[in-house]
Structure formats: structure tokens, C-alpha cells
Design a protein around this motif. Structure first.
Motif, PDB file in Angstrom:
ATOM      1  N   THR A  44     103.633 -12.021  56.340  1.00 19.85           N
ATOM      2  CA  THR A  44     103.508 -11.062  55.419  1.00 19.85           C
ATOM      3  C   THR A  44     102.643  -9.663  55.913  1.00 19.85           C
ATOM      4  O   THR A  44     103.089  -8.289  55.999  1.00 19.85           O
ATOM      5  N   CYS A  45     102.025 -10.178  56.497  1.00 19.65           N
ATOM      6  CA  CYS A  45     100.912  -8.924  57.563  1.00 19.65           C
ATOM      7  C   CYS A  45     101.468  -7.952  58.312  1.00 19.65           C
ATOM      8  O   CYS A  45     101.094  -7.388  58.447  1.00 19.65           O
ATOM      9  N   GLU A  46     102.390  -9.398  58.987  1.00 18.47           N
ATOM     10  CA  GLU A  46     103.091  -7.868  60.008  1.00 18.47           C
ATOM     11  C   GLU A  46     103.692  -6.972  59.422  1.00 18.47           C
ATOM     12  O   GLU A  46     104.388  -5.848  59.657  1.00 18.47           O
ATOM     13  N   LEU A  51      98.656  -5.501  61.453  1.00 15.31           N
ATOM     14  CA  LEU A  51      97.784  -6.478  62.352  1.00 15.31           C
ATOM     15  C   LEU A  51      98.687  -5.734  63.747  1.00 15.31           C
ATOM     16  O   LEU A  51     100.296  -6.545  63.876  1.00 15.31           O
ATOM     17  N   ARG A  52      98.815  -4.332  63.759  1.00 13.50           N
ATOM     18  CA  ARG A  52      99.135  -4.051  65.144  1.00 13.50           C
ATOM     19  C   ARG A  52      99.539  -4.547  66.527  1.00 13.50           C
ATOM     20  O   ARG A  52      98.413  -5.208  66.606  1.00 13.50           O
ATOM     21  N   GLY A  61     100.216 -12.770  69.820  1.00  7.46           N
ATOM     22  CA  GLY A  61      99.089 -12.604  69.217  1.00  7.46           C
ATOM     23  C   GLY A  61      98.659 -13.723  68.441  1.00  7.46           C
ATOM     24  O   GLY A  61      98.869 -14.971  68.426  1.00  7.46           O
ATOM     25  N   ALA A  62      98.451 -13.468  66.848  1.00 12.75           N
ATOM     26  CA  ALA A  62      98.799 -14.938  65.972  1.00 12.75           C
ATOM     27  C   ALA A  62      99.723 -15.810  65.681  1.00 12.75           C
ATOM     28  O   ALA A  62     100.713 -14.580  65.089  1.00 12.75           O
ATOM     29  N   ALA A  70      90.642 -15.188  66.273  1.00 13.18           N
ATOM     30  CA  ALA A  70      90.148 -14.793  67.337  1.00 13.18           C
ATOM     31  C   ALA A  70      91.422 -12.967  66.641  1.00 13.18           C
ATOM     32  O   ALA A  70      90.743 -12.778  67.106  1.00 13.18           O
ATOM     33  N   ASN A  71      93.279 -13.147  66.128  1.00 11.39           N
ATOM     34  CA  ASN A  71      94.140 -12.651  67.131  1.00 11.39           C
ATOM     35  C   ASN A  71      93.879 -11.317  65.427  1.00 11.39           C
ATOM     36  O   ASN A  71      93.746 -10.598  65.984  1.00 11.39           O
ATOM     37  N   PHE A  72      93.275 -11.688  64.487  1.00 11.02           N
ATOM     38  CA  PHE A  72      92.902 -11.146  63.547  1.00 11.02           C
ATOM     39  C   PHE A  72      92.385 -10.372  63.760  1.00 11.02           C
ATOM     40  O   PHE A  72      91.980  -8.982  63.407  1.00 11.02           O
ATOM     41  N   LYS A  73      91.054 -10.788  64.428  1.00 12.46           N
ATOM     42  CA  LYS A  73      90.039 -10.076  64.605  1.00 12.46           C
ATOM     43  C   LYS A  73      90.367  -8.906  65.648  1.00 12.46           C
ATOM     44  O   LYS A  73      89.789  -7.460  65.035  1.00 12.46           O
ATOM     45  N   ASP A  74      90.454  -9.244  66.832  1.00  9.04           N
ATOM     46  CA  ASP A  74      91.362  -8.021  67.814  1.00  9.04           C
ATOM     47  C   ASP A  74      92.029  -7.236  67.419  1.00  9.04           C
ATOM     48  O   ASP A  74      92.197  -6.069  67.880  1.00  9.04           O
TER      49      ASP A  74
END
Length: 221
Positions: A44-46, A51-52, A61-62, A70-74
Motif C-alpha cells: 500500500t505504501c509503495e 516508500l522511496r 527495503g522493508a 528501520a527501512n521506513f525510518k530510512d
């Protein structure tokens, strides 16, 4: 608009599509397909552009609950403590690092993938055979380890209102949940102004008042 796009997509997937649950076929994200809790939220976020550079299908990534934080934060998301439902905003991702994730969609509701028609994680038929393998339902505390909140990029220029600021009129526009062009233009302005204010301290008194209204309004949509 990306946050609202994500909310709209996950609500559609969980209520309009026949989307089943199966961890072994979790990337079949479509009407009649299958997913699991983390794939549902990540895809959904992609697809909403939040989520670049993330690509769950390629393992970039996630990819599951254990590496989402970690990957969302990045990719620019804020990691917040487990908030009460009264402080959640539509589009917030609720995460238990070990076991589960969901998305808050507003009005005390969350969207998530649950379990297959046999009460198991794999082996069921494609599509939502049980009528609740993916669903939108009342908020519950799993418990969540944290809340992941999207941070809108700071615009290159100070945002300009798309028209005359008429608070009673805008309250009506947002209160009726319209998706008309006026609604979308003001939503983008509110979000851009919020992002601008996190870095720049040059808001006028009027713009500060607008931000108060925007924050109250965005809690409701």
C-alpha cells in the motif's frame, strides 16, 4: 495527497476487493489475490509513493514486520512510541516488530490482514473466503511496539493557499468527506504548510492560525 491515497487504497483492498490471507503467496496484492499483514501495509505504501526506493517484490527495503521500522525510518518516516488511538492520524502504521502490523485509517478504525479461512497462515484459497481475511475494523492495541508516521518532504518554496481562506466553508468541505478538486488542493496546502513549518520559522500569524485549523481538520479525515 500520498497519505490519503494510501488510506483510500488499503480501505478499498480490505473492503471492496476479495483479498485473502496467505503468507506463502503474500505478494499477490489484487482483487481476488492474497497477502499478509506486512505485505498489505508495505505494498500500500509503495503504491501510494510513500516508500522511496522500496521494492518488496525484489527484496529491497522493508519486506516484513521485523525490518519495517528501520527501512521506513530510512525513507523519512518518524518512529513514535505506541500512541493512544486519540493521537493517531490517518495513514499511521501500527507496528509490532515481531508479529503484526496495520494501518490506522481514521475514525477509530484500522485496516489489516488477519488469517485465512482455516484459521491458519498458509494453504487457503485465493480471495477472501471467510469475509474477513483482510478487513477494516475497530482499533485494538496488539500491543504495538511503535507507530510509524509519514513525514511529508519540505517543499522547495513556501506554500501558497489555493484560494481565499474561509474557515466555515472549509469545515463544510472537509466535514462532508468530499474528494473534489477544492478539497484536494486545500489538503495539499495544509500538508505542505505543516512540512514547511518543521524547518522554517517564518509563518505569519494568519498562517499559524491556519495550521491550528489544519491540524484539527486532519485528525478528522
Amino acid at each position: 495527497m500520498a497519505i490519503q491515497d494510501a488510506v483510500n487504497l488499503i480501505k478499498t483492498a480490505c473492503t471492496k476487493w476479495s483479498l485473502g490471507y496467505d503468507q506463502s503467496n503474500r505478494l499477490d496484492f489484487r482483487n481476488g489475490g492474497e497477502t499478509d499483514c506486512s505485505a498489505l501495509v508495505i505494498l500500500t505504501c509503495e503504491q501510494a509513493g510513500l516508500l522511496r526506493g522500496n521494492n518488496i517484490r525484489k527484496g529491497i527495503g522493508a519486506t516484513f514486520t521485523g525490518n519495517m521500522r528501520a527501512n521506513f525510518k530510512d525513507r523519512g518516516w518518524r518512529v513514535l512510541s505506541n500512541l493512544p488511538v486519540s493521537q493517531l492520524k490517518p495513514g499511521d502504521v501500527l507496528l509490532n516488530d515481531a508479529d503484526h502490523t496495520a494501518m490506522y485509517v481514521g475514525n477509530g478504525q484500522i485496516a489489516y490482514a488477519s488469517i485465512d479461512e482455516h484459521g491458519t497462515a498458509t494453504g487457503g484459497k485465493s480471495g477472501d473466503q471467510a469475509g474477513g481475511e483482510t478487513l477494516v475494523g475497530p482499533y485494538f492495541n496488539f500491543p504495538w511496539s511503535c507507530v510509524l508516521r509519514y513525514r511529508r518532504p519540505v517543499p522547495a518554496r513556501k506554500p501558497v493557499a489555493p484560494g481565499a481562506y474561509d474557515e466555515p466553508h472549509l469545515s463544510h468541505v472537509f466535514g462532508h468527506g468530499t474528494t473534489a478538486a477544492e478539497h484536494d488542493a486545500w489538503l495539499d496546502y495544509f500538508l505542505d504548510l505543516q512540512a514547511w513549518s518543521t524547518v522554517h520559522k517564518d509563518l505569519t500569524a494568519h498562517e499559524q492560525h491556519v495550521l491550528v485549523f489544519a491540524d484539527r481538520t486532519l485528525q478528522l479525515i
